[in-house]
Structures are given as C-alpha cells and as structure tokens.
Design an enzyme around this catalytic site. Structure first.
Site, mmCIF file in Angstrom:
data_model
loop_
_atom_site.group_PDB
_atom_site.id
_atom_site.type_symbol
_atom_site.label_atom_id
_atom_site.label_comp_id
_atom_site.label_asym_id
_atom_site.label_seq_id
_atom_site.Cartn_x
_atom_site.Cartn_y
_atom_site.Cartn_z
ATOM 1 N N CYS A 1 0.852 -1.186 0.000
ATOM 2 C CA CYS A 1 0.000 0.000 0.000
ATOM 3 C C CYS A 1 0.896 1.248 0.000
ATOM 4 O O CYS A 1 1.252 1.764 1.060
ATOM 5 C CB CYS A 1 -0.914 -0.013 1.222
ATOM 6 S SG CYS A 1 -2.214 1.218 1.178
ATOM 7 N N CYS B 1 -7.942 5.138 -7.241
ATOM 8 C CA CYS B 1 -7.408 5.734 -6.020
ATOM 9 C C CYS B 1 -7.395 7.250 -6.106
ATOM 10 O O CYS B 1 -7.087 7.817 -7.154
ATOM 11 C CB CYS B 1 -5.984 5.219 -5.779
ATOM 12 S SG CYS B 1 -5.211 5.854 -4.273
#
Length: 428
Positions: free
Chosen positions: A159, A353
């Site tokens: 991440c 995102c």
C-alpha cells in the site's frame, strides 16, 4: 433462518453488513464481530498525523449504527475460527455459530519483520487511528527540534499511496509552519522505481511522481531494503535491478513514518487450508474460500499475487473500489444461495485511487489492475484534494446512517466522471 457473521468492521466489513441486511431480509441474522467498538476511516489517518483532523472527526461508535439496521454487534477480538465446526471463538471464551462467514478483518501489520520499526520501535505508522494519534504526538515534539525526516515503506509493502500522501502532506504542513527548510527529507521505498505503486506503474505515474518529489525537494531511494532501525538511524540496502547490492545507506532522522508489509491476522492465518503462507485468504473468482464453501472474504486480507516480480518484494494494493466490488459480489452470492440460485457474482480487481498531497492530489485508474490494461490513467490537480475531503464526509455519513448502496460506485466513479473511463474499458 441462516446466520451470517462478518469478521471486521472497516471499509469492507461495515458495507458488507449493510448490504447483507438489505439483500437477505429480516428472516436471516447478520452479526458483525470487531476487535474494537468504533469505526475508523483509515484514509484520513495521514491528516490526523499532522493535526489536520481530530480523532472524533474520523471515527464513530459502531453499535448504534449497526443496531439501527437490525444487525447484531460484538466488540471482541476473535481467538479462533473453527471452520470445520462453523463457529468463531472469542477472547472471552464464548462461541458464535454461523452458516456463512465473511472475513473482512484487514491485515496484520508485520513490523516485526524489520527490527526497530513501528510504533513500538523507532518509526511512526498511519495504518490505524491509534498509530496516527501517536504519530501526531511525536510530530508536535519534532516541531520543537526539527531535523531530517525519512518517509516511505518497508520491504514487502503493498500500500504505497499513503506513503506518498504522507510525504507531501508533511511537506505542506512544514511549509505552512515555515519549517520546511529545516527538514531534509528522503523517501525510501522497495518499489523498483518511483510511481510503481505495487501496480507496475499507472499511466505516467513514474514521471509525475518523480517530478513532484523534485519540486518538493524530497530525495529518494528505490529498490530499498530497510534492514533495521535504531534510535535516529535507519539502515537501508539499496539493490540494483539484478538483485545485487548497489549501496549501503545509513540515514539519520529525527522523524520517520514507514508503512509495513502486511500479513493475515493470526486467527485467520491459523485455519488449515484457508490461507497462503503469509496468512491471506485464498479465494476463487466469486470471493469464496477454495476449501470452505461457506466462507467468503474481501479486502486487504485476501490473497492477490504481485503484479510483477520486483528486486525487493512488493505486493499489490487493494483499493477502496476494488474492495467494494468484492463485498457486493459476496452479498449477491450469499443471497443467491439462500434463495436456491447460482452464486455467480464476481468482484472487480480494478484499482481506483484518490491520494491527497496537501493542497493538490493525484488520482489513478488501472482497469484491470494487472497489465495489460484497457484503461491506464493517472492525473494530478487540486480537484483531487477537494474530492478526497468531500469523499471523507460522504463515506462517514453513509456508514453512520447505514447505507447499503455502493459508495465508491456512486461517488468516485459517477460524481467525479470516472464512469466515462469504465465505459471506455467495457467497450473494448
């Protein structure tokens, strides 16, 4: 009457509970089990860590929200999953039987893999609201005596977006305080290049993020294997593309935030045949366990192979929209089975995102996540910062009020116009 138990009450577990309640009706029971009694909006943690948010603004009590929808809530850690006996054993020794189990626990943070890292060591974390609060406390002390900062991710991390976010947010906050000139900053990452993001890059992510780091006077080290951290010193082995040592670094710092690699949480990882060696749940295309037909899983806790092999290990991220589609597939499949129909829904492994950068932001869309892609789009602008702030409020409102509609589908895709990219993808 079936009993459906959801483990975890995060950005996967809470929507799963609401969607299940709407899909299966009142004749079936839905229970959520979570280690703590509050919901936390994890994407806001970088802001909390520099004092741009307060804890109460990004958390709320879970029980009232769920019980208003007729969903039972148990605030206890899980001790053991008895997959053969269809039951979950809790920390107090009690046992909860289930007909279906939905695992949405999120990850275990594997700080132990790099000595000296994490909130119990010498680096900060923004992975939980508690960690971000602690990071802010140390940040306030750092402001009194500023010095070098090291931001980034540890080997095996998947991440990367929040690491970039925090580097830019920290830069902006220091500039606002007229202290940026006192803080040399280095970004350390296992990615083979800046902007890899665990995805093999998205659009022009490499060029754009390198440019942003240069413009913000942030140096970087890629192919970086952090080997250990001591008080005020980080030891980094920089590898070349052939896997050979290129350079050894000893980086001094007064403040450091490093994201860890993830593993599966212990009670999930301990179930024989459920997980891969790192404890991530092995699922089929319908989000169902490959071994246990009544166990489903979604989110960061499932096994997804890396997009590509990298010199220093990296993983593939699981973004919010992807998790939402996994959850919706699980709900459809459980509801279908309860009605005697075929469980045929599939999650979408598409990466979408929004990442804040203080006063601007970056957005990317990778459809599908694993190349080659139909859509490979990366963009920057102040609109991303505004959009993420608005989405924070929108998501928290929907979770507090018990909305069963897909939040990312409505807001991120439709409100921001990303639906056009999805339509383009489907037309190819």
């Amino acid at each position: 009457m079936a009993h459906i138990v959801v483990l975890g009450a995060g950005t996967g577990g809470m929507p799963a509970a609401y969607e299940l309640r709407a899909a299966v009706g009142e004749k079936h029971r839905v229970t959520v089990i979570n280690a703590v009694d509050y919901f936390q909006f994890v994407p806001s943690n970088p802001w909390l860590a520099v004092g741009w948010r307060e804890r109460q603004a990004i958390t709320f009590p879970i029980r009232p929200a769920l019980e208003r929808k007729g969903i039972q809530f148990i605030a206890q850690p899980v001790k053991r999953i008895d997959a053969e006996g269809n039951a979950v054993e809790l920390a107090d020794g009690s046992r909860v039987d289930y007909d279906y189990l939905v695992i949405a626990t999120g990850p275990k943070l594997a700080f132990e893999e790099v000595p000296g890292t994490g909130p119990q060591g010498h680096t900060e974390s923004i992975c939980t609201v508690d960690h971000a609060e602690k990071a802010y406390g140390h940040y306030r002390a750092f402001l009194d005596e500023p010095g070098p900062a090291v931001i980034g991710a540890l080997p095996g991390a998947s991440c990367f977006g929040p690491a970039y976010e925090f580097a830019f947010i920290l830069t902006r906050d220091l500039a606002n305080r007229k202290l940026r000139h006192k803080v040399p900053m280095t970004f350390v990452t296992p990615e083979p290049y800046i902007g890899h993001l665990g995805l093999g890059g998205v659009g022009d992510s490499k060029g754009m993020l390198e440019s942003e780091l240069r413009n913000h006077d942030i140096k970087w080290i890629t192919n970086a294997k952090v080997t250990r951290v001591e008080a005020g010193r980080m030891f980094v082995t920089e590898m070349d593309d052939n896997g050979q040592v290129r350079k050894e670094h000893e980086l001094p710092f007064k403040y450091s935030m490093m994201l860890p690699a993830f593993k599966g949480v212990d009670p999930v990882a301990a179930v024989e045949g459920l997980c891969n060696p790192r404890g991530f749940v092995l699922v089929d295309e319908h989000q169902r366990s490959r071994k246990y037909r009544n166990i489903f899983s979604a989110g960061v806790c499932i096994a997804i192979p890396p997009v590509e092999a990298t010199t220093v290990p990296t993983g593939a991220p699981k973004t919010g929209y992807m998790i939402e589609t996994m959850v919706s597939a699980i709900v459809h499949n459980i509801a279908a089975e309860l009605q005697g129909k075929t469980a045929d829904a599939k999650g979408s492994w598409n990466a979408i995102c929004l990442a804040d950068m203080g006063d601007t932001g970056i957005a990317f869309v990778a459809l599908p996540q694993i190349p080659p892609r139909n859509v490979n789009w990366f963009s920057k602008g102040k609109w991303v910062h505004v959009a993420k702030v608005a989405f924070e409020k929108y998501f928290l409102y929907k979770m507090k009020t018990g909305s069963s509609e897909p939040v990312y589908e409505k807001y991120v895709l439709k409100a921001l116009g990303i639906t056009r990219l999805m339509d383009r993808s489907r037309s190819r």
